[in-house]
Design a protein around this motif. Sequence first.
Motif, short mmCIF file in Angstrom:
data_model
loop_
_atom_site.label_atom_id
_atom_site.label_comp_id
_atom_site.label_asym_id
_atom_site.label_seq_id
_atom_site.Cartn_x
_atom_site.Cartn_y
_atom_site.Cartn_z
N HIS A 1 0.78 -1.36 -0.08
CA HIS A 1 -0.09 0.20 0.10
C HIS A 1 0.65 1.20 0.06
O HIS A 1 0.52 2.09 -0.80
N VAL A 2 1.83 1.32 0.75
CA VAL A 2 2.68 2.33 1.06
C VAL A 2 3.47 2.56 -0.44
O VAL A 2 3.85 3.71 -0.93
N LEU A 3 4.14 1.50 -0.77
CA LEU A 3 4.74 1.56 -2.11
C LEU A 3 3.80 2.08 -3.35
O LEU A 3 4.33 3.07 -3.96
N VAL A 4 2.75 1.68 -3.46
CA VAL A 4 1.94 2.16 -4.49
C VAL A 4 1.35 3.51 -4.41
O VAL A 4 1.31 4.26 -5.06
N HIS A 5 1.17 3.72 -3.04
CA HIS A 5 0.89 5.43 -2.69
C HIS A 5 2.14 6.14 -3.35
O HIS A 5 1.82 7.31 -3.83
N GLU A 6 3.47 5.97 -2.89
CA GLU A 6 4.51 6.65 -3.35
C GLU A 6 4.64 6.72 -4.88
O GLU A 6 5.04 7.63 -5.36
N ILE A 7 4.44 5.58 -5.41
CA ILE A 7 4.38 5.46 -7.02
C ILE A 7 3.32 6.31 -7.56
O ILE A 7 3.67 6.98 -8.63
N GLY A 8 2.37 6.58 -6.91
CA GLY A 8 1.26 7.24 -7.16
C GLY A 8 1.64 9.06 -7.38
O GLY A 8 1.57 9.56 -8.25
N HIS A 9 2.74 9.37 -6.58
CA HIS A 9 3.23 10.68 -6.73
C HIS A 9 4.12 10.78 -7.90
O HIS A 9 4.45 11.87 -8.57
N HIS A 10 4.66 9.46 -8.17
CA HIS A 10 5.83 9.52 -9.30
C HIS A 10 4.74 9.65 -10.90
O HIS A 10 5.06 10.34 -11.79
N PHE A 11 3.37 9.40 -10.72
CA PHE A 11 2.62 9.50 -11.65
C PHE A 11 1.82 10.73 -11.69
O PHE A 11 1.04 10.99 -12.28
N GLY A 12 2.23 11.69 -10.60
CA GLY A 12 1.79 12.94 -10.55
C GLY A 12 0.61 13.16 -9.71
O GLY A 12 -0.27 14.41 -9.48
N LEU A 13 0.27 11.97 -9.06
CA LEU A 13 -1.14 12.00 -7.95
C LEU A 13 -0.69 12.84 -6.45
O LEU A 13 0.27 12.70 -5.86
N SER A 14 -1.72 13.62 -6.11
CA SER A 14 -1.36 14.21 -4.98
C SER A 14 -2.07 13.32 -3.71
O SER A 14 -2.67 12.08 -4.13
N ASP A 15 -1.55 13.21 -2.46
CA ASP A 15 -2.17 12.60 -1.36
C ASP A 15 -3.73 12.76 -1.50
O ASP A 15 -4.29 11.60 -1.17
N GLU A 16 -4.48 13.82 -1.80
CA GLU A 16 -5.69 14.01 -2.06
C GLU A 16 -6.58 13.16 -3.01
O GLU A 16 -7.26 12.60 -2.68
N ASP A 17 -5.94 13.10 -4.22
CA ASP A 17 -6.14 12.43 -5.38
C ASP A 17 -6.07 10.75 -4.71
O ASP A 17 -7.11 10.18 -5.19
N MET A 18 -5.12 10.36 -4.07
CA MET A 18 -4.95 9.05 -3.80
C MET A 18 -5.85 8.56 -2.84
O MET A 18 -6.71 7.44 -2.99
N HIS A 19 -6.28 9.28 -1.69
CA HIS A 19 -7.52 8.93 -0.78
C HIS A 19 -8.59 9.16 -1.45
O HIS A 19 -9.60 8.14 -0.88
N ARG A 20 -9.07 10.10 -2.32
CA ARG A 20 -10.10 9.99 -3.06
C ARG A 20 -10.37 8.78 -3.91
O ARG A 20 -11.37 8.07 -3.88
N ILE A 21 -9.46 8.17 -4.80
CA ILE A 21 -9.37 6.96 -5.24
C ILE A 21 -9.44 5.92 -4.47
O ILE A 21 -10.46 4.96 -4.74
N GLU A 22 -8.83 5.85 -3.23
CA GLU A 22 -9.14 4.62 -2.32
C GLU A 22 -10.54 4.69 -1.56
O GLU A 22 -11.20 3.45 -1.29
N ASP A 23 -11.04 5.91 -1.50
CA ASP A 23 -12.62 5.93 -0.97
C ASP A 23 -13.58 5.57 -1.96
O ASP A 23 -14.44 4.78 -1.50
N GLU A 24 -13.24 5.72 -3.32
CA GLU A 24 -14.29 5.17 -4.31
C GLU A 24 -14.12 3.86 -4.53
O GLU A 24 -14.98 3.32 -5.17
N GLY A 25 -12.91 3.26 -4.35
CA GLY A 25 -12.69 1.85 -4.87
C GLY A 25 -13.30 0.84 -3.64
O GLY A 25 -14.02 0.10 -3.47
#
Length: 136
Positions: free
Chosen positions: A112-136
């Motif tokens: 989970h932490v690895l994917v979260h940090e890779i999300g930053h590599h793709f330009g996603l913010s923490d807020e973007d990733m929390h929203r994606i997690e909440d929708e999933g």
Amino acid sequence: MTRSLPHDLLPPSLEDFEALAGGAWEGLPDGFRKMCGRVEIFVADFADGETLDALGMADAFELTGVYIGVDLARKSVIDPSPEPDRVFLFRRPILDEWAERGDIPLGELIAHVLVHEIGHHFGLSDEDMHRIEDEG
């Protein structure tokens, strides 16, 4: 008389943790890993003081991972790239979160932490990733 603990009750060493992180990386879909390009993954016990200062954090236990590099949304093929993009996973804070939660296998939390940090590599913010997690 001193009793020793069985090996499986000891926290994973940095080497064990690196193996778990490697397994998490290998467990990601091939296409996703390919899109990551040259992202390198490192494991350390804690973030260093410079990293904490840059993020405005005082407590090293609050940071489980960090992405260092230029995210793909801002990267240009004409920009010099002296160093590869890097993801750091911090063993002690992840172990603390895992112990406090008690509801998730350690390998799953590392992934989970690895994917979260890779999300930053793709330009996603923490807020973007929390929203994606909440929708999933």
